[in-house]
Write a protein that holds these residues in place. Structure first.
Motif, mmCIF file in Angstrom:
data_model
loop_
_atom_site.group_PDB
_atom_site.id
_atom_site.type_symbol
_atom_site.label_atom_id
_atom_site.label_comp_id
_atom_site.label_asym_id
_atom_site.label_seq_id
_atom_site.Cartn_x
_atom_site.Cartn_y
_atom_site.Cartn_z
ATOM 1 N N ALA A 15 2.807 -6.051 4.692
ATOM 2 C CA ALA A 15 2.644 -7.288 3.911
ATOM 3 C C ALA A 15 1.725 -7.096 2.721
ATOM 4 O O ALA A 15 1.109 -8.038 2.238
ATOM 5 N N ILE A 16 1.634 -5.876 2.231
ATOM 6 C CA ILE A 16 0.781 -5.591 1.081
ATOM 7 C C ILE A 16 1.588 -4.785 0.070
ATOM 8 O O ILE A 16 2.290 -3.836 0.428
ATOM 9 N N ALA A 17 1.541 -5.201 -1.187
ATOM 10 C CA ALA A 17 2.274 -4.503 -2.240
ATOM 11 C C ALA A 17 1.731 -3.083 -2.391
ATOM 12 O O ALA A 17 0.519 -2.855 -2.296
ATOM 13 N N LEU A 18 2.643 -2.135 -2.641
ATOM 14 C CA LEU A 18 2.246 -0.726 -2.694
ATOM 15 C C LEU A 18 1.245 -0.436 -3.803
ATOM 16 O O LEU A 18 0.385 0.430 -3.655
ATOM 17 N N GLY A 19 1.338 -1.155 -4.922
ATOM 18 C CA GLY A 19 0.389 -0.931 -6.007
ATOM 19 C C GLY A 19 -1.041 -1.189 -5.567
ATOM 20 O O GLY A 19 -1.975 -0.466 -5.938
ATOM 21 N N LYS A 20 -1.217 -2.213 -4.761
ATOM 22 C CA LYS A 20 -2.558 -2.581 -4.277
ATOM 23 C C LYS A 20 -3.018 -1.623 -3.180
ATOM 24 O O LYS A 20 -4.188 -1.224 -3.149
ATOM 25 N N LEU A 21 -2.107 -1.264 -2.295
ATOM 26 C CA LEU A 21 -2.449 -0.322 -1.223
ATOM 27 C C LEU A 21 -2.865 1.027 -1.812
ATOM 28 O O LEU A 21 -3.825 1.651 -1.354
ATOM 29 N N ALA A 22 -2.140 1.445 -2.850
ATOM 30 C CA ALA A 22 -2.461 2.717 -3.501
ATOM 31 C C ALA A 22 -3.882 2.715 -4.039
ATOM 32 O O ALA A 22 -4.606 3.714 -3.944
ATOM 33 N N GLN A 23 -4.305 1.591 -4.606
ATOM 34 C CA GLN A 23 -5.665 1.492 -5.138
ATOM 35 C C GLN A 23 -6.705 1.673 -4.035
ATOM 36 O O GLN A 23 -7.677 2.416 -4.186
ATOM 37 N N ASN A 59 3.108 -18.458 10.695
ATOM 38 C CA ASN A 59 3.772 -17.307 10.075
ATOM 39 C C ASN A 59 4.092 -17.613 8.609
ATOM 40 O O ASN A 59 5.240 -17.933 8.270
ATOM 41 N N PRO A 60 3.093 -17.555 7.730
ATOM 42 C CA PRO A 60 3.336 -17.853 6.321
ATOM 43 C C PRO A 60 4.300 -16.856 5.684
ATOM 44 O O PRO A 60 4.262 -15.664 6.013
ATOM 45 N N GLU A 61 5.166 -17.328 4.800
ATOM 46 C CA GLU A 61 6.128 -16.456 4.143
ATOM 47 C C GLU A 61 6.279 -16.820 2.677
ATOM 48 O O GLU A 61 6.528 -17.964 2.332
ATOM 49 N N THR A 62 6.116 -15.847 1.816
ATOM 50 C CA THR A 62 6.371 -15.978 0.390
ATOM 51 C C THR A 62 6.388 -14.589 -0.230
ATOM 52 O O THR A 62 5.710 -13.678 0.265
ATOM 53 N N LEU A 63 7.176 -14.423 -1.288
ATOM 54 C CA LEU A 63 7.175 -13.125 -1.978
ATOM 55 C C LEU A 63 5.877 -12.922 -2.758
ATOM 56 O O LEU A 63 5.550 -11.805 -3.147
ATOM 57 N N ALA A 64 5.138 -13.995 -2.980
ATOM 58 C CA ALA A 64 3.832 -13.904 -3.664
ATOM 59 C C ALA A 64 2.781 -13.493 -2.634
ATOM 60 O O ALA A 64 2.044 -14.318 -2.098
ATOM 61 N N THR A 65 2.727 -12.207 -2.328
ATOM 62 C CA THR A 65 1.920 -11.711 -1.208
ATOM 63 C C THR A 65 0.442 -12.065 -1.313
ATOM 64 O O THR A 65 -0.224 -12.240 -0.291
ATOM 65 N N ALA A 66 -0.072 -12.186 -2.534
ATOM 66 C CA ALA A 66 -1.502 -12.459 -2.705
ATOM 67 C C ALA A 66 -1.904 -13.836 -2.183
ATOM 68 O O ALA A 66 -3.082 -14.072 -1.910
ATOM 69 N N ILE A 67 -0.928 -14.748 -2.060
ATOM 70 C CA ILE A 67 -1.245 -16.083 -1.535
ATOM 71 C C ILE A 67 -0.476 -16.366 -0.237
ATOM 72 O O ILE A 67 -0.277 -17.514 0.132
ATOM 73 N N ARG A 68 -0.069 -15.313 0.435
ATOM 74 C CA ARG A 68 0.626 -15.462 1.718
ATOM 75 C C ARG A 68 -0.414 -15.612 2.837
ATOM 76 O O ARG A 68 -0.666 -14.690 3.624
ATOM 77 N N ILE A 69 -1.030 -16.774 2.886
ATOM 78 C CA ILE A 69 -2.124 -17.025 3.820
ATOM 79 C C ILE A 69 -1.885 -18.359 4.527
ATOM 80 O O ILE A 69 -1.645 -19.382 3.877
ATOM 81 N N GLY A 70 -1.962 -18.336 5.847
ATOM 82 C CA GLY A 70 -1.627 -19.524 6.630
ATOM 83 C C GLY A 70 -2.791 -20.414 6.999
ATOM 84 O O GLY A 70 -2.593 -21.572 7.390
#
Length: 362
Positions: free
Chosen positions: A118-126, A240-251
């Motif tokens: 649930a984390i974008a690869l660009g952010k994980l890479a950092q 179980n929050p769901e959205t393609l906007a992962t940065a605000i996928r918070i329940g």
């Protein structure tokens, strides 16, 4: 040699130290965060009408590509001042990138707990390149946050999520910058809402500037969650929050209560937008403004367009209405979303004639 020009920008802490809980003893753990541009938006202003001015606070130009750096510089500086050896956070991406970078700068150990997949690869890479210890769990952000809260309570490690009050202190400086640039507060401030620390921080900043007479008015705070992760709007946590906007996928936002206070005190609102509305706004920003922001950032623009369609923004006779929208992170944080939402480039023969034909030049 280290240059020490008195005119050089030295980061958020040094610029706004009078408004921050720091002293001469507080180390400056900085990557020169803050000082991000407030970009006038011709196309969005035109959509609203002649008496409106829309500005974009582009936080994607912070050192690690998101607004998180503003709070992290203060949180990390206080952790070092308190002689802590390690920091920990739960993250859907941007916090992990920022915590890892500022930990590296401070020479501290950093532990990051993320939801698996649930984390974008660009952010994980950092986070990984900055040498953070990243642990993925089979659960969502809220589970991760519960774990790091328990660890920081029982072990000598500082929690650097937005429930850390120093994070909010740093993040409020974005409101200061907007006022400094405009010479006043905007009439409306629109921003995405995930863990809700940012709407809390901006409102705190606006109120402090107003109380010190550095601004003559206060804005209405307008926050937008993704519809699939909109617990504040619904009035109950999302399991179980769901959205393609992962940065605000918070329940279950950590700053829920403070966000509601900001909404109520400012006579604003917190609403939701769909993923389709987010992607539409995301494309408008890129195609019409030349600004590439991550999907969660576009929630603020999607919210602006939704409210405008409803006739929310009224013209004030003899006055221009100023609206600022926070773009929380850079589009390169999640390039896959961009790739999934554009046409792939055609592959042709290496011919000038073919390139001219396909490009539409002739």
């Amino acid at each position: 040699m280290i240059l020490n020009s008195k005119k050089a920008y030295k980061g958020v802490i040094e610029r706004y130290k009078k408004f921050l809980p720091v002293s001469k003893k507080t180390p400056r753990i900085t990557l020169l965060e803050g000082n991000t541009p407030l970009i006038y938006s011709p196309s969005l202003s035109k959509r609203l009408g002649k008496s409106f001015e829309v500005y974009l606070k582009y936080e994607g130009l912070n050192p690690t590509g998101s607004f998180k750096d503003r709070g992290m510089t203060v949180a990390m500086a206080k952790a070092v001042e308190n002689k802590m050896k390690a920091v920990i956070c739960a993250s859907t991406g941007n916090t992990s990138a920022s915590a890892a970078a500022y930990s590296a700068r401070a020479g501290m150990k950093c532990v990051v707990v993320i939801p698996e997949g649930a984390i974008a690869l660009g952010k994980l890479a950092q986070a990984l390149i900055h040498n953070a210890k990243v642990v993925a769990i089979k659960g969502n952000f809220d589970h991760a946050l519960d774990i790091v809260k328990e660890i920081s309570t029982n072990y000598p490690v500082t929690l650097v999520n937005s429930i850390n009050p120093y994070r909010i202190e740093g993040q409020k400086t974005a409101a200061f910058e907007i006022c400094d640039y405009l010479g006043c507060s905007p009439d409306f401030h629109i921003l995405p809402v995930g863990n809700a620390g940012n709407i809390t921080a901006y409102w705190k900043g606006y109120k402090e500037y107003y109380s010190q007479k550095k601004s003559s008015c206060l804005p209405q705070m307008l926050g937008f969650q993704a519809k699939g992760a909109s617990p504040i709007v619904r009035g109950k946590p999302f399991k179980n929050p769901e959205t393609l906007a992962t940065a605000i996928r918070i329940g279950n936002p950590a700053s829920w209560e403070k966000a509601v206070e900001a909404k109520d005190e400012s006579k604003g609102l917190i609403d939701s937008v769909t993923d389709n509305q987010i992607i539409s706004a995301y494309k408008i920003l890129a195609k019409q403004e030349g600004v590439f922001a991550e999907p969660a950032s576009a929630a603020s623009i999607a919210g602006l367009l939704k409210l405008n369609k409803k006739g929310f923004f009224k013209k004030i006779k003899g006055k221009r209405t100023i609206i600022t929208c926070t773009l929380t992170g850079h589009g390169l944080k999640d390039p896959q979303i961009a790739i999934n939402n554009i046409k792939r480039p055609p592959v042709i023969k290496p011919s000038t004639k073919e390139v001219l034909k396909v490009s539409g030049i002739i």
